[in-house]
Write a protein that holds these residues in place. Structure first.
Motif, PDB file in Angstrom:
ATOM      1  N   LEU A  51       3.201   0.163  -3.565  1.00  0.00           N
ATOM      2  CA  LEU A  51       2.232  -0.922  -3.703  1.00  0.00           C
ATOM      3  C   LEU A  51       2.738  -1.985  -4.667  1.00  0.00           C
ATOM      4  O   LEU A  51       2.632  -3.192  -4.381  1.00  0.00           O
ATOM      5  CB  LEU A  51       0.904  -0.359  -4.205  1.00  0.00           C
ATOM      6  CG  LEU A  51      -0.126  -1.380  -4.708  1.00  0.00           C
ATOM      7  CD1 LEU A  51      -0.661  -2.213  -3.547  1.00  0.00           C
ATOM      8  CD2 LEU A  51      -1.261  -0.676  -5.441  1.00  0.00           C
ATOM      9  N   ARG A  52       3.278  -1.570  -5.806  1.00  0.00           N
ATOM     10  CA  ARG A  52       3.739  -2.523  -6.811  1.00  0.00           C
ATOM     11  C   ARG A  52       4.901  -3.376  -6.282  1.00  0.00           C
ATOM     12  O   ARG A  52       5.042  -4.527  -6.656  1.00  0.00           O
ATOM     13  CB  ARG A  52       4.149  -1.781  -8.090  1.00  0.00           C
ATOM     14  CG  ARG A  52       2.951  -1.229  -8.850  1.00  0.00           C
ATOM     15  CD  ARG A  52       3.381  -0.289  -9.979  1.00  0.00           C
ATOM     16  NE  ARG A  52       4.045  -0.971 -11.072  1.00  0.00           N
ATOM     17  CZ  ARG A  52       3.435  -1.465 -12.148  1.00  0.00           C
ATOM     18  NH1 ARG A  52       2.116  -1.383 -12.243  1.00  0.00           N
ATOM     19  NH2 ARG A  52       4.123  -2.047 -13.116  1.00  0.00           N
ATOM     20  N   ASN A  54       5.329  -4.281  -3.108  1.00  0.00           N
ATOM     21  CA  ASN A  54       4.916  -5.157  -2.010  1.00  0.00           C
ATOM     22  C   ASN A  54       3.400  -5.114  -1.862  1.00  0.00           C
ATOM     23  O   ASN A  54       2.872  -4.476  -0.932  1.00  0.00           O
ATOM     24  CB  ASN A  54       5.596  -4.721  -0.714  1.00  0.00           C
ATOM     25  CG  ASN A  54       5.271  -5.625   0.463  1.00  0.00           C
ATOM     26  OD1 ASN A  54       4.808  -6.757   0.283  1.00  0.00           O
ATOM     27  ND2 ASN A  54       5.489  -5.131   1.668  1.00  0.00           N
ATOM     28  N   PRO A  55       2.670  -5.779  -2.749  1.00  0.00           N
ATOM     29  CA  PRO A  55       1.201  -5.708  -2.704  1.00  0.00           C
ATOM     30  C   PRO A  55       0.608  -6.143  -1.368  1.00  0.00           C
ATOM     31  O   PRO A  55      -0.293  -5.480  -0.840  1.00  0.00           O
ATOM     32  CB  PRO A  55       0.777  -6.651  -3.836  1.00  0.00           C
ATOM     33  CG  PRO A  55       1.926  -6.655  -4.782  1.00  0.00           C
ATOM     34  CD  PRO A  55       3.140  -6.561  -3.911  1.00  0.00           C
ATOM     35  N   SER A  56       1.093  -7.239  -0.804  1.00  0.00           N
ATOM     36  CA  SER A  56       0.519  -7.725   0.455  1.00  0.00           C
ATOM     37  C   SER A  56       0.789  -6.764   1.604  1.00  0.00           C
ATOM     38  O   SER A  56       0.034  -6.714   2.582  1.00  0.00           O
ATOM     39  CB  SER A  56       1.062  -9.113   0.788  1.00  0.00           C
ATOM     40  OG  SER A  56       2.468  -9.073   0.972  1.00  0.00           O
ATOM     41  N   TYR A  58       0.315  -3.752   1.580  1.00  0.00           N
ATOM     42  CA  TYR A  58      -0.682  -2.695   1.563  1.00  0.00           C
ATOM     43  C   TYR A  58      -1.977  -3.102   2.259  1.00  0.00           C
ATOM     44  O   TYR A  58      -2.880  -2.287   2.430  1.00  0.00           O
ATOM     45  CB  TYR A  58      -0.986  -2.282   0.117  1.00  0.00           C
ATOM     46  CG  TYR A  58      -1.075  -0.777  -0.051  1.00  0.00           C
ATOM     47  CD1 TYR A  58       0.075  -0.007  -0.169  1.00  0.00           C
ATOM     48  CD2 TYR A  58      -2.305  -0.141  -0.062  1.00  0.00           C
ATOM     49  CE1 TYR A  58       0.002   1.360  -0.305  1.00  0.00           C
ATOM     50  CE2 TYR A  58      -2.393   1.242  -0.194  1.00  0.00           C
ATOM     51  CZ  TYR A  58      -1.235   1.983  -0.314  1.00  0.00           C
ATOM     52  OH  TYR A  58      -1.315   3.338  -0.426  1.00  0.00           O
ATOM     53  N   LEU A  99      -5.465  -8.594  -3.011  1.00  0.00           N
ATOM     54  CA  LEU A  99      -4.064  -8.262  -2.768  1.00  0.00           C
ATOM     55  C   LEU A  99      -3.267  -9.471  -2.280  1.00  0.00           C
ATOM     56  O   LEU A  99      -2.083  -9.602  -2.588  1.00  0.00           O
ATOM     57  CB  LEU A  99      -3.959  -7.134  -1.741  1.00  0.00           C
ATOM     58  CG  LEU A  99      -4.119  -5.701  -2.252  1.00  0.00           C
ATOM     59  CD1 LEU A  99      -3.998  -4.717  -1.095  1.00  0.00           C
ATOM     60  CD2 LEU A  99      -3.101  -5.369  -3.331  1.00  0.00           C
ATOM     61  N   GLN A 102      -1.631 -11.281  -5.144  1.00  0.00           N
ATOM     62  CA  GLN A 102      -0.811 -10.547  -6.106  1.00  0.00           C
ATOM     63  C   GLN A 102       0.682 -10.676  -5.813  1.00  0.00           C
ATOM     64  O   GLN A 102       1.100 -10.764  -4.669  1.00  0.00           O
ATOM     65  CB  GLN A 102      -1.204  -9.066  -6.116  1.00  0.00           C
ATOM     66  CG  GLN A 102      -2.665  -8.814  -6.412  1.00  0.00           C
ATOM     67  CD  GLN A 102      -3.140  -9.522  -7.669  1.00  0.00           C
ATOM     68  OE1 GLN A 102      -2.572  -9.350  -8.746  1.00  0.00           O
ATOM     69  NE2 GLN A 102      -4.203 -10.328  -7.526  1.00  0.00           N
ATOM     70  N   PRO A 104       4.656  -9.011  -6.593  1.00  0.00           N
ATOM     71  CA  PRO A 104       5.283  -7.731  -6.906  1.00  0.00           C
ATOM     72  C   PRO A 104       5.519  -7.576  -8.410  1.00  0.00           C
ATOM     73  O   PRO A 104       5.763  -8.560  -9.119  1.00  0.00           O
ATOM     74  CB  PRO A 104       6.612  -7.791  -6.149  1.00  0.00           C
ATOM     75  CG  PRO A 104       6.370  -8.762  -5.034  1.00  0.00           C
ATOM     76  CD  PRO A 104       5.433  -9.793  -5.616  1.00  0.00           C
ATOM     77  N   LEU A 174      -7.739   0.936  -5.398  1.00  0.00           N
ATOM     78  CA  LEU A 174      -7.761  -0.501  -5.117  1.00  0.00           C
ATOM     79  C   LEU A 174      -9.178  -1.006  -4.866  1.00  0.00           C
ATOM     80  O   LEU A 174      -9.563  -2.066  -5.353  1.00  0.00           O
ATOM     81  CB  LEU A 174      -6.878  -0.821  -3.910  1.00  0.00           C
ATOM     82  CG  LEU A 174      -5.375  -0.856  -4.141  1.00  0.00           C
ATOM     83  CD1 LEU A 174      -4.633  -0.942  -2.816  1.00  0.00           C
ATOM     84  CD2 LEU A 174      -4.988  -2.034  -5.030  1.00  0.00           C
ATOM     85  N   ARG A 185      -8.290  -0.939 -10.214  1.00  0.00           N
ATOM     86  CA  ARG A 185      -7.507  -1.797  -9.320  1.00  0.00           C
ATOM     87  C   ARG A 185      -6.475  -2.572 -10.130  1.00  0.00           C
ATOM     88  O   ARG A 185      -5.289  -2.625  -9.775  1.00  0.00           O
ATOM     89  CB  ARG A 185      -8.434  -2.769  -8.598  1.00  0.00           C
ATOM     90  CG  ARG A 185      -7.714  -3.784  -7.732  1.00  0.00           C
ATOM     91  CD  ARG A 185      -8.661  -4.868  -7.258  1.00  0.00           C
ATOM     92  NE  ARG A 185      -9.745  -4.326  -6.430  1.00  0.00           N
ATOM     93  CZ  ARG A 185     -10.756  -5.044  -5.988  1.00  0.00           C
ATOM     94  NH1 ARG A 185     -10.853  -6.334  -6.306  1.00  0.00           N
ATOM     95  NH2 ARG A 185     -11.695  -4.495  -5.246  1.00  0.00           N
ATOM     96  N   LEU A 189      -1.481  -2.791 -10.628  1.00  0.00           N
ATOM     97  CA  LEU A 189      -0.531  -3.898 -10.547  1.00  0.00           C
ATOM     98  C   LEU A 189      -0.377  -4.635 -11.874  1.00  0.00           C
ATOM     99  O   LEU A 189       0.085  -5.771 -11.902  1.00  0.00           O
ATOM    100  CB  LEU A 189      -0.945  -4.868  -9.438  1.00  0.00           C
ATOM    101  CG  LEU A 189      -0.802  -4.324  -8.011  1.00  0.00           C
ATOM    102  CD1 LEU A 189      -1.347  -5.319  -6.995  1.00  0.00           C
ATOM    103  CD2 LEU A 189       0.646  -3.990  -7.703  1.00  0.00           C
TER     104      LEU A 189
END
Length: 227
Positions: A51-52, A54-56, A58, A99, A102, A104, A174, A185, A189
């Motif tokens: 997730l960290r 590539n936030p989008s 997710y 997200l 956000q 990375p 999240l 949440r 990140l």
């Protein structure tokens, strides 16, 4: 069963002491059983780093997660009964929008001592059927982590009940159901966090409990060498 989400975020002076060596009568390095990760715990840790990175990316997971909702209940695959939530799928939509904004952040490094501190909470709640951040002996997240080393500058703790699939755990953090400030949440990140510990166990009231500890830095405790 209700989904509970909890978090502590502290910004305080660094704890005193020398985390590099064993202090007799005070701290002790964790036993292997306290920091060795199960497959579920390892997968949760890797899922958080995914997730960290590539936030989008997710967002597709959350779209799937949203489909599990019916009003204020969520029925996860493989679960015989739905979990009661405080919010509807609108909370998932909010998380998806968040997200999209956000960027990375760096990967977390796994900490033995922080994992041991998280495990102390899991096992205490497994035994007593309690929930929240405080163990039966009165220790909070900061105190538990500092049993096995010393956290530095910033720390946080996420807890989620009733989930036993890695990406469901991350999705639950999240969405952060019922928590207006969405601290759990934000923890996922937060670029101030560089190290983490993960632990899960059975819980007779909620089925499972998973705990993730975060910190800016952590000095692991090691045994004092004999002269």
């Amino acid at each position: 069963m209700r989904i509970f989400t909890w978090m502590i975020l502290l910004t305080v002076a660094t704890a005193s002491g020398h985390a590099e060596m064993l202090l007799e009568g005070d701290k002790k390095p964790p036993r292997k059983s306290q920091y060795q990760l199960s497959l579920l715990e390892q997968d949760i840790f890797e899922e958080i780093n995914r997730l960290r990175a590539n936030p989008s990316g997710y967002i597709s997971h959350l779209e799937t997660y949203k489909s599990y909702y019916k009003d204020k209940k969520i029925l996860l695959p493989g679960k015989p009964y739905p979990l009661q939530t405080d919010e509807t799928s609108a909370a998932v939509e909010e998380a998806i929008s968040w997200l999209k904004e956000q960027r990375p952040v760096g990967a977390l490094v796994l900490s033995r001592g922080m994992t041991a501190g998280a495990r102390d909470l899991c096992l205490d709640q497994k035994e007593h059927g309690t929930f929240g951040h405080i163990t039966s002996d009165g220790a909070d997240a900061s105190q538990r982590m500092n049993r096995y080393g010393t956290w530095k500058e910033y720390m946080g703790e996420n807890i989620l009940y009733g989930y036993n699939t890695p990406w469901h755990v991350v999705a639950g953090f999240l969405v952060d159901d019922g928590m207006p400030k969405r601290e759990q949440r934000n923890n996922l990140l937060d670029d101030r966090y560089r190290v983490a510990g993960v632990a899960c166990s059975a819980h007779y009231r909620f089925g499972t409990v998973c705990v993730v500890n975060f910190a800016w830095n952590y000095l692991e405790l090691v045994k004092r060498k004999q002269p």
